[in-house]
Design a protein around this motif. Structure first.
Motif, PDB file in Angstrom:
ATOM      1  N   PRO A  63       0.812  -1.217   0.000  1.00  2.91           N
ATOM      2  CA  PRO A  63       0.000   0.000   0.000  1.00  2.91           C
ATOM      3  C   PRO A  63       0.852   1.277   0.000  1.00  2.91           C
ATOM      4  O   PRO A  63       2.039   1.255   0.332  1.00  2.91           O
ATOM      5  CB  PRO A  63      -0.747  -0.106   1.326  1.00  2.91           C
ATOM      6  N   HIS A  64       0.199   2.391  -0.377  1.00  3.43           N
ATOM      7  CA  HIS A  64       0.776   3.733  -0.208  1.00  3.43           C
ATOM      8  C   HIS A  64      -0.355   4.693   0.128  1.00  3.43           C
ATOM      9  O   HIS A  64      -1.490   4.515  -0.311  1.00  3.43           O
ATOM     10  CB  HIS A  64       1.469   4.220  -1.482  1.00  3.43           C
ATOM     11  N   ARG A  65      -0.018   5.735   0.887  1.00  3.65           N
ATOM     12  CA  ARG A  65      -0.955   6.837   1.136  1.00  3.65           C
ATOM     13  C   ARG A  65      -0.166   8.115   1.399  1.00  3.65           C
ATOM     14  O   ARG A  65       0.872   8.102   2.049  1.00  3.65           O
ATOM     15  CB  ARG A  65      -1.868   6.542   2.339  1.00  3.65           C
ATOM     16  N   GLY A  66      -0.673   9.238   0.881  1.00  5.69           N
ATOM     17  CA  GLY A  66      -0.170  10.545   1.253  1.00  5.69           C
ATOM     18  C   GLY A  66       0.860  11.159   0.331  1.00  5.69           C
ATOM     19  O   GLY A  66       1.323  12.276   0.584  1.00  5.69           O
ATOM     20  N   PHE A  67       1.207  10.472  -0.772  1.00  6.48           N
ATOM     21  CA  PHE A  67       2.256  10.996  -1.648  1.00  6.48           C
ATOM     22  C   PHE A  67       2.118  10.388  -3.046  1.00  6.48           C
ATOM     23  O   PHE A  67       1.160   9.665  -3.324  1.00  6.48           O
ATOM     24  CB  PHE A  67       3.650  10.711  -1.063  1.00  6.48           C
ATOM     25  N   GLU A  68       3.093  10.694  -3.918  1.00  5.36           N
ATOM     26  CA  GLU A  68       3.120  10.160  -5.272  1.00  5.36           C
ATOM     27  C   GLU A  68       4.418   9.385  -5.485  1.00  5.36           C
ATOM     28  O   GLU A  68       5.457   9.747  -4.937  1.00  5.36           O
ATOM     29  CB  GLU A  68       3.048  11.293  -6.296  1.00  5.36           C
ATOM     30  N   THR A  69       4.354   8.322  -6.275  1.00  6.48           N
ATOM     31  CA  THR A  69       5.569   7.633  -6.702  1.00  6.48           C
ATOM     32  C   THR A  69       5.791   7.935  -8.182  1.00  6.48           C
ATOM     33  O   THR A  69       4.864   7.858  -8.989  1.00  6.48           O
ATOM     34  CB  THR A  69       5.492   6.110  -6.495  1.00  6.48           C
ATOM     35  N   VAL A  70       7.030   8.281  -8.500  1.00  5.28           N
ATOM     36  CA  VAL A  70       7.399   8.562  -9.886  1.00  5.28           C
ATOM     37  C   VAL A  70       8.568   7.651 -10.241  1.00  5.28           C
ATOM     38  O   VAL A  70       9.624   7.713  -9.613  1.00  5.28           O
ATOM     39  CB  VAL A  70       7.787  10.037 -10.073  1.00  5.28           C
ATOM     40  N   THR A  71       8.365   6.785 -11.236  1.00  2.83           N
ATOM     41  CA  THR A  71       9.391   5.843 -11.656  1.00  2.83           C
ATOM     42  C   THR A  71       9.853   6.208 -13.055  1.00  2.83           C
ATOM     43  O   THR A  71       9.041   6.375 -13.969  1.00  2.83           O
ATOM     44  CB  THR A  71       8.855   4.403 -11.629  1.00  2.83           C
ATOM     45  N   ILE A  72      11.183   6.317 -13.221  1.00  5.89           N
ATOM     46  CA  ILE A  72      11.781   6.738 -14.487  1.00  5.89           C
ATOM     47  C   ILE A  72      12.696   5.618 -14.966  1.00  5.89           C
ATOM     48  O   ILE A  72      13.586   5.173 -14.233  1.00  5.89           O
ATOM     49  CB  ILE A  72      12.581   8.041 -14.300  1.00  5.89           C
TER      50      ILE A  72
END
Length: 289
Positions: A63-72
């Protein structure tokens, strides 16, 4: 315009594995205690060779909450699925921007054809904090293909600046953001030069993904090093000493308290407790492992 000087050049910390598919060097917040808000975390996956494998390596449902993940992606390819029904594959040059916000489950793993063939693998993942006002907004997913990415061509065959988010010399990136963020891939040919202008108060860093560069006509920085800049001055100039790729990060700090617990990034301990309760109660949706 005043030059934004280097505060420090940071070597890659010792690597660790995330799942069995991502070998990463955590530059912050664990590796170095630097303030890069709104960028909370940067896991740099330096180039590594993975052997061919039938069952893809990766990270299972979490899970994740409260932010964004950016994968490059730079080498290799990664598949993604989440509990909001989004899925996709990023190939070299592509970007996956997932807004977890109020809560999401996702999994990431080596895309099937890459897994079967093996080969070089290189990625970066960022965690971008969200302001309190948006932490419980609806999750969303932004796939950004390199072929669709806006870019600025540098003069004298110097290369190009791919704009992921923000604006470079009038060229706007495709990603929508909740706070002012500049995120580019600078792909410079040997001898190519580029200049950047950021607000003095913005937290700014450059990750040398490939090659070597000279910064502000005096400091040489090699591959796999992160350049953390001072919070004064506005202009940065770079020159590629060989064909180089530099991830450029700059953003307006979020001046709010942060409480992190594993995959949750909130403002208070009470919100962390609520996130754990909501996750345990199945409120982040369902995603098959």
């Amino acid at each position: 315009m005043e030059t934004k000087e280097i505060a420090q050049v940071l070597k890659a910390p010792a690597p660790h594995m995330v799942g069995d598919g991502f070998r990463v060097h955590n530059f912050f917040p664990s590796g170095y205690k630097i303030d890069m808000s709104p960028f909370f975390l940067m896991d740099y996956g330096s180039k590594i060779e993975f052997s061919a494998r039938k069952d893809p390596r990766g990270v299972g449902v979490h899970p994740h909450r409260g932010f964004e993940t950016v994968t490059i992606a730079y080498y290799g390819s990664v598949a993604h699925h989440d509990s909001a029904g989004n899925s996709g594959v990023i190939y070299p040059g592509d970007v996956q921007w997932m807004t977890a916000a109020s809560g999401i489950l996702h999994k990431e793993y080596h895309e099937q054809s890459y897994s079967l063939a093996g080969g070089p693998f290189q990625m970066i993942q960022l965690w971008i904090n969200l302001p309190a006002a948006y932490k419980m907004s609806k999750p969303k997913y932004q796939p950004i293909k390199q072929t669709d990415m806006a870019s600025f061509t540098l003069p004298n065959n110097g290369g190009k600046i791919e704009v992921i988010a923000g604006k470079y010399k009038g060229i706007f990136g495709n990603a929508s953001t909740f706070t002012p963020i500049e995120l580019y891939n600078a792909r410079l040919n040997k001898g190519g030069k580029a200049s950047f202008t950021f607000a003095a108060a913005f937290n700014t860093g450059f990750m040398v993904v490939e090659g070597a560069i000279k910064v502000n006509e005096k400091d040489t920085v090699e591959v796999n090093n992160f350049i953390h800049f001072e919070n004064k001055g506005e202009e940065i100039c770079i020159e590629a000493l060989q064909n180089s790729i530099i991830l450029v990060l700059s953003g307006e700090p979020i001046d709010e308290p942060i409480v992190q617990y594993g995959p949750f990034l909130m403002n208070t301990q009470e919100e962390i407790n609520q996130a754990m309760c909501d996750y345990n109660e199945g409120k982040f949706g369902y995603l098959e492992g």
